[in-house]
Design an enzyme around this catalytic site. Structure first.
Site, PDB file in Angstrom:
ATOM      1  N   ILE A  88       0.837  -1.201   0.000  1.00 32.24           N
ATOM      2  CA  ILE A  88       0.000   0.000   0.000  1.00 32.24           C
ATOM      3  C   ILE A  88       0.871   1.248   0.000  1.00 32.24           C
ATOM      4  O   ILE A  88       1.860   1.327   0.740  1.00 32.24           O
ATOM      5  CB  ILE A  88      -0.904   0.019   1.249  1.00 32.24           C
ATOM      6  CG1 ILE A  88      -1.825  -1.207   1.278  1.00 32.24           C
ATOM      7  CG2 ILE A  88      -1.725   1.301   1.311  1.00 32.24           C
ATOM      8  CD1 ILE A  88      -2.434  -1.482   2.634  1.00 32.24           C
ATOM      9  N   CYS A  89       0.490   2.226  -0.796  1.00 33.26           N
ATOM     10  CA  CYS A  89       1.120   3.543  -0.763  1.00 33.26           C
ATOM     11  C   CYS A  89       0.141   4.517  -0.108  1.00 33.26           C
ATOM     12  O   CYS A  89      -0.835   4.942  -0.727  1.00 33.26           O
ATOM     13  CB  CYS A  89       1.478   4.010  -2.178  1.00 33.26           C
ATOM     14  SG  CYS A  89       2.309   5.608  -2.213  1.00 33.26           S
TER      15      CYS A  89
END
Length: 217
Positions: A88-89
């Site tokens: 996840i960013c």
């Protein structure tokens, strides 16, 4: 594991259990409170609507001064989530983390990210390119992935009204099952303690922790 860290994690778990409105679930893996799973529903009006998304959560030794490591277990087609690894960013899981944040607030931020992708700062560049260049194709694929990979886990319904167990809120039963207790024992203790709703649980001495004490004795 430090006592302060353990108490912090236990309190966060109890807060999630008691907050029915958030639509978030968190549970431990093999009774290890440094390794958890979180789950939330896809937001309405998005390609993820109707899906149930499970997130793996690893708690670092110096939590809450460092963020939890979160990855999607559920495959999801989104610019800010790797379609291969679930990485996840999201800024609050990196340099914008603060000790005032919690697992619940991080999961709510992830849920919000499904509403407002940030293709300019992607985790999956290929998905971001489709999002920017052919949005309708992005929506179709995201919906297909939601349908294929994000079905509700067996026995889980975050909205259901329970009639099978004497009117006990099914979310309470599901949450307590994650601690390894049998459904039969959970129902017996909840009925004995007159707990049917989240409001009953909130009013119970020590809330979810009080029920856990009853289940252990």
């Amino acid at each position: 594991m430090s006592d302060n860290r353990s108490r912090r994690i236990a309190k966060e778990l109890a807060d999630v259990q008691q907050d029915k409105q958030a639509g978030i679930q968190v549970w431990t893996i093999n009774d290890d409170i440094s390794h958890l799973k979180g789950m939330f529903r896809g937001p309405e009006g998005t390609p993820y609507e109707g899906g149930y998304f499970v997130v793996d959560i690893e708690i670092p030794i110096d939590y809450p001064f460092r963020p939890p490591k979160m990855n999607f277990d559920t495959k999801i087609y989104h610019p800010n989530v790797s379609s291969q690894t679930g990485a996840i960013c999201l800024d609050i899981l990196k340099d914008q983390w603060s000790p005032v944040y919690t697992m619940k607030s991080a999961l709510i931020s992830l849920q919000s990210l499904l509403c407002t992708p940030e293709p300019s700062n992607p985790q999956d560049a290929q998905v971001a390119q489709v999002y920017l260049q052919n949005y309708q194709q992005f929506v179709r694929t995201a919906r297909e992935w939601t349908s294929s990979y994000a079905a509700a886990p067996a026995g889980v319904d975050l909205d259901a009204e329970n009639t099978e167990f004497g009117g006990i809120d099914p979310n309470i039963i599901t949450n307590l099952q994650q601690f390894g207790f049998s459904t039969e024992l959970i129902v017996r203790v909840l009925q004995r303690e007159h707990i049917k709703s989240q409001e009953d649980l909130k009013d119970y001495p020590n809330g979810i922790n009080g029920i856990l004490d009853q289940l252990l004795h």
